[in-house]
Design a protein around this motif. Sequence first.
Motif, mmCIF file in Angstrom:
data_model
loop_
_atom_site.group_PDB
_atom_site.id
_atom_site.type_symbol
_atom_site.label_atom_id
_atom_site.label_comp_id
_atom_site.label_asym_id
_atom_site.label_seq_id
_atom_site.Cartn_x
_atom_site.Cartn_y
_atom_site.Cartn_z
ATOM 1 N N THR A 194 3.150 -17.294 4.255
ATOM 2 C CA THR A 194 3.682 -16.381 5.271
ATOM 3 C C THR A 194 5.125 -16.756 5.595
ATOM 4 O O THR A 194 5.424 -17.907 5.903
ATOM 5 N N GLY A 195 6.015 -15.774 5.526
ATOM 6 C CA GLY A 195 7.420 -16.010 5.827
ATOM 7 C C GLY A 195 8.265 -16.345 4.615
ATOM 8 O O GLY A 195 9.495 -16.396 4.720
ATOM 9 N N ASN A 196 7.641 -16.559 3.448
ATOM 10 C CA ASN A 196 8.392 -16.805 2.208
ATOM 11 C C ASN A 196 8.667 -15.468 1.540
ATOM 12 O O ASN A 196 7.740 -14.799 1.078
ATOM 13 N N ALA A 197 9.932 -15.070 1.484
ATOM 14 C CA ALA A 197 10.281 -13.746 0.996
ATOM 15 C C ALA A 197 11.262 -13.830 -0.164
ATOM 16 O O ALA A 197 11.888 -14.863 -0.402
ATOM 17 N N PHE A 198 11.382 -12.726 -0.902
ATOM 18 C CA PHE A 198 12.431 -12.590 -1.901
ATOM 19 C C PHE A 198 12.990 -11.184 -1.808
ATOM 20 O O PHE A 198 12.443 -10.332 -1.093
ATOM 21 N N THR A 199 14.105 -10.933 -2.445
ATOM 22 C CA THR A 199 14.769 -9.643 -2.312
ATOM 23 C C THR A 199 14.569 -8.808 -3.562
ATOM 24 O O THR A 199 14.580 -9.324 -4.690
ATOM 25 N N VAL A 200 14.379 -7.509 -3.339
ATOM 26 C CA VAL A 200 14.275 -6.541 -4.430
ATOM 27 C C VAL A 200 15.220 -5.386 -4.100
ATOM 28 O O VAL A 200 14.888 -4.517 -3.291
ATOM 29 N N PRO A 201 16.410 -5.364 -4.677
ATOM 30 C CA PRO A 201 17.329 -4.257 -4.420
ATOM 31 C C PRO A 201 16.938 -3.014 -5.201
ATOM 32 O O PRO A 201 16.465 -3.106 -6.346
ATOM 33 N N THR A 202 17.080 -1.864 -4.581
ATOM 34 C CA THR A 202 16.802 -0.595 -5.259
ATOM 35 C C THR A 202 18.027 0.303 -5.137
ATOM 36 O O THR A 202 18.811 0.201 -4.189
ATOM 37 N N GLY A 203 18.188 1.189 -6.109
ATOM 38 C CA GLY A 203 19.340 2.079 -6.130
ATOM 39 C C GLY A 203 18.988 3.469 -5.644
ATOM 40 O O GLY A 203 18.185 3.636 -4.734
ATOM 41 N N ILE A 262 9.146 -4.530 4.378
ATOM 42 C CA ILE A 262 7.797 -4.429 3.786
ATOM 43 C C ILE A 262 7.082 -5.773 3.664
ATOM 44 O O ILE A 262 6.041 -5.854 3.005
ATOM 45 N N HIS A 263 7.591 -6.823 4.284
ATOM 46 C CA HIS A 263 6.979 -8.148 4.174
ATOM 47 C C HIS A 263 5.492 -8.101 4.542
ATOM 48 O O HIS A 263 4.633 -8.557 3.782
ATOM 49 N N ALA A 264 5.181 -7.552 5.708
ATOM 50 C CA ALA A 264 3.787 -7.505 6.164
ATOM 51 C C ALA A 264 2.938 -6.626 5.262
ATOM 52 O O ALA A 264 1.767 -6.941 4.990
ATOM 53 N N PRO A 311 9.805 -8.260 0.089
ATOM 54 C CA PRO A 311 8.365 -8.534 -0.006
ATOM 55 C C PRO A 311 8.084 -10.027 0.124
ATOM 56 O O PRO A 311 8.980 -10.868 -0.031
ATOM 57 N N GLU A 312 6.818 -10.341 0.402
ATOM 58 C CA GLU A 312 6.402 -11.739 0.557
ATOM 59 C C GLU A 312 5.948 -12.322 -0.768
ATOM 60 O O GLU A 312 5.390 -11.615 -1.616
ATOM 61 N N GLY A 355 -0.201 -2.437 8.522
ATOM 62 C CA GLY A 355 0.984 -3.262 8.362
ATOM 63 C C GLY A 355 2.139 -2.733 9.187
ATOM 64 O O GLY A 355 2.339 -1.522 9.303
ATOM 65 N N ALA A 356 2.903 -3.648 9.762
ATOM 66 C CA ALA A 356 4.067 -3.286 10.573
ATOM 67 C C ALA A 356 5.335 -3.401 9.747
ATOM 68 O O ALA A 356 5.596 -4.447 9.135
ATOM 69 N N TYR A 357 6.111 -2.339 9.712
ATOM 70 C CA TYR A 357 7.447 -2.362 9.131
ATOM 71 C C TYR A 357 8.386 -2.772 10.256
ATOM 72 O O TYR A 357 8.441 -2.116 11.299
ATOM 73 N N SER A 358 9.119 -3.869 10.074
ATOM 74 C CA SER A 358 9.855 -4.430 11.213
ATOM 75 C C SER A 358 11.321 -4.672 10.905
ATOM 76 O O SER A 358 11.720 -4.853 9.747
ATOM 77 N N ASP A 359 12.117 -4.705 11.979
ATOM 78 C CA ASP A 359 13.535 -5.034 11.873
ATOM 79 C C ASP A 359 13.710 -6.503 11.505
ATOM 80 O O ASP A 359 12.861 -7.338 11.828
#
Length: 380
Positions: free
Chosen positions: A326-335, A281-283, A344-345, A266-270
């Motif tokens: 593919t391309g449908n993402a949501f946000t997970v904030p961490t502290g 971490i989408h991929a 993540p997807e 998996g590629a971690y991408s900008d």
Amino acid sequence: MSKSQKLIVVSVCLTLLVGMCFAQKLTQLQVVEGDSPYIQGAKPMFAVIPRATVSPATEQPDVQIPIWTGTFKFNTRTFTYHMVGTNPAAGSATSNIPLVIIPLKFHFSDGTNLSASQTVCGDVKNTTFRVKNSPLIKKVRFTPGGTNVGTTQYIDAFQRSNFWKTVSTTSSDYHVLLSPVSVKPLQTINVGTNGHTVAGPCARVGEVNINFFDNIAMSLLTKLAIPANTLPLFLDYNTFLTSRGLCCILGYHSTNNAGTQAYAFGAYSDPGFFNVPIEDIHALSHEIGEWMDDPLIPSQNIVPAWGHVGQVMGCQNNLEVGDPVTGNAFTVPTGGLFPFTYHPEDLVFLPWFARVNPSTSVNGWFTFLNGFSAPQAVCH
């Protein structure tokens, strides 16, 4: 990426030693040139690599991770599937699958180095740090639609949600976790003529031929003595794979030639590279989710045909839980000391593939984000 640039996503099926399936899919593409300063006509794709040396008739290769088998019926036909862990219907159980992260450094002939150990552009930490502290590994409270499915890793939360009718009633302590997590030393790959770099939205972006890389990945599994009871995860930064010159394969999963060692890349991408929200971490979430629900690549989980959605232009009949979204993402904030918001997807539940309506997954949904209101008709 410019709005005038058309994004085309495709279903990818790769057979390294035969190549016919992927070649047939490529004939459906129209590569569109746009005015993006980045990769022209870039298409986010994910892949599986069935091994031609393993008989497709093999029902269950001798992988050394826990695998359970289930079935469903559709139009009088019985479909059999294999998944990682134990059967949720058998009761509460926790399966711990060791995760071995193999960080990569690609050295390109133009002098560019793209490494999982370098600080990510616009960040203060590197790719390996961010992945180790991501919801793929660290436990987070997940509440799709307001339903608390647990404080756990994302892929476990997805699988608990997938079988929620059972988990919520008789298997409340059911889990499939990536644990323990270890990291191998950084592996340097000299790309030479097998790839190049282009300008990206922040850091440069690498393109590397998938056949070249996969041969190296297979050799590293042996060189690093990766145990067969683990999930090896090849991790890079801002480097995508190509086939027949077409970019961009962000991840794939497969097994070794014997069909006994599953692994993923998996590629971690900008952010900002594609005109869909693919970043960090989408991929990785896509590939780990697909490994969880379709781990035995020589004998893929076959389902009624589906398609014309997500990255799939035509029809396909495998249980690849990331491809339709593919391309449908949501946000997970961490502290913590170095807070970060991950992307993540979304992933698709089994009832969508099995055409079970109403869905038996969490909230009666068909994806973790409620992306589909119903299963689609059989694809033709």
